[in-house]
Design a protein around this motif. Structure first.
Motif, short mmCIF file in Angstrom:
data_model
loop_
_atom_site.label_atom_id
_atom_site.label_comp_id
_atom_site.label_asym_id
_atom_site.label_seq_id
_atom_site.Cartn_x
_atom_site.Cartn_y
_atom_site.Cartn_z
N ASN A 1 0.81 -1.21 0.00
CA ASN A 1 0.00 0.00 0.00
C ASN A 1 0.85 1.26 0.00
N VAL A 2 1.95 1.25 0.74
CA VAL A 2 2.84 2.42 0.79
C VAL A 2 3.42 2.68 -0.60
N PHE A 3 3.96 1.65 -1.24
CA PHE A 3 4.56 1.85 -2.55
C PHE A 3 3.52 2.17 -3.62
N PHE A 4 2.33 1.60 -3.48
CA PHE A 4 1.25 1.94 -4.40
C PHE A 4 0.90 3.42 -4.26
N SER A 5 0.86 3.89 -3.03
CA SER A 5 0.58 5.30 -2.76
C SER A 5 1.66 6.20 -3.35
N VAL A 6 2.92 5.77 -3.23
CA VAL A 6 4.02 6.54 -3.81
C VAL A 6 3.84 6.63 -5.33
#
Length: 195
Positions: free
Chosen positions: A49-54
């Motif tokens: 989720n963090v990398f998707f958000s980035v």
């Protein structure tokens, strides 16, 4: 390649740059998520989720001055969101999955190596027993090498709170380790804990 160049390439939607970025920061983001969640599968979801958000906000990456702080804050927020969703599932998992290593002397004797291994096991247990905020702050300092100011910024708390929590963590750890290793000097014990 410098991080700013990498971020600029990602902002221009270069997937190869994003893959390099992912490989560069995956372990750090995962480890930080583990401080909150203590469960590998949950961490994988949060990291995704963090990398998707980035990737979704990639156009704004050019404006970020400190990408590591940005990732820490994003990971903290995503971990808290995940915890809120999972609040009913009360799982307690040991921190044994995080490698907490006391740096051993290069030419240590078998006895010294055994003592170091015993200390690592006990240290992991003691850290696992610390209150959550205290444990997270201690691990951010010890494992991530962050300064109190950086920890305060990432966790949105005062720097004085970070210092107090570090003091509490070190005192509890020393109080637990000292009876098991009475022959160690206080300075040696402290350096082993904070190394």
């Amino acid at each position: 390649m410098k991080t700013t160049q990498l971020l600029n390439l990602i902002a221009d939607s270069r997937q190869d740059a994003f893959s390099r970025f992912y490989d560069l920061y995956y372990e750090q983001v995962f480890r930080f998520a583990f401080y909150f969640l203590k469960e590998k599968e949950a961490c994988r979801e949060v990291v995704t989720n963090v990398f998707f958000s980035v990737w979704q906000s990639r156009k704004k990456l050019k404006d970020i001055t400190n990408i590591e702080t940005y990732l820490y804050v994003a990971t903290r927020n995503e971990s808290r969101r995940f915890q809120a969703q999972q609040r009913d599932a009360d799982t307690v998992v040991s921190l044994d999955e995080i490698p907490l290593h006391i740096e051993a002397l290069q030419e240590a004797s078998a006895e010294e190596q055994l003592i170091t291994a015993e200390m690592e096991t006990l240290l992991t247990h003691v850290i696992n027993q610390l209150p959550e905020k205290c444990r997270i702050i201690f691990l951010m300092s010890r494992e991530e090498g962050l300064k109190p100011r950086q920890i305060a910024e990432i966790l949105s708390i005062r720097e004085s709170t970070v210092r107090v929590q570090m003091k509490i963590a070190v005192e509890k750890i020393i109080a637990t380790l000292k009876p098991h290793f009475p022959d160690l000097l206080f300075s040696c014990l402290l350096s082993l804990i904070l190394s």
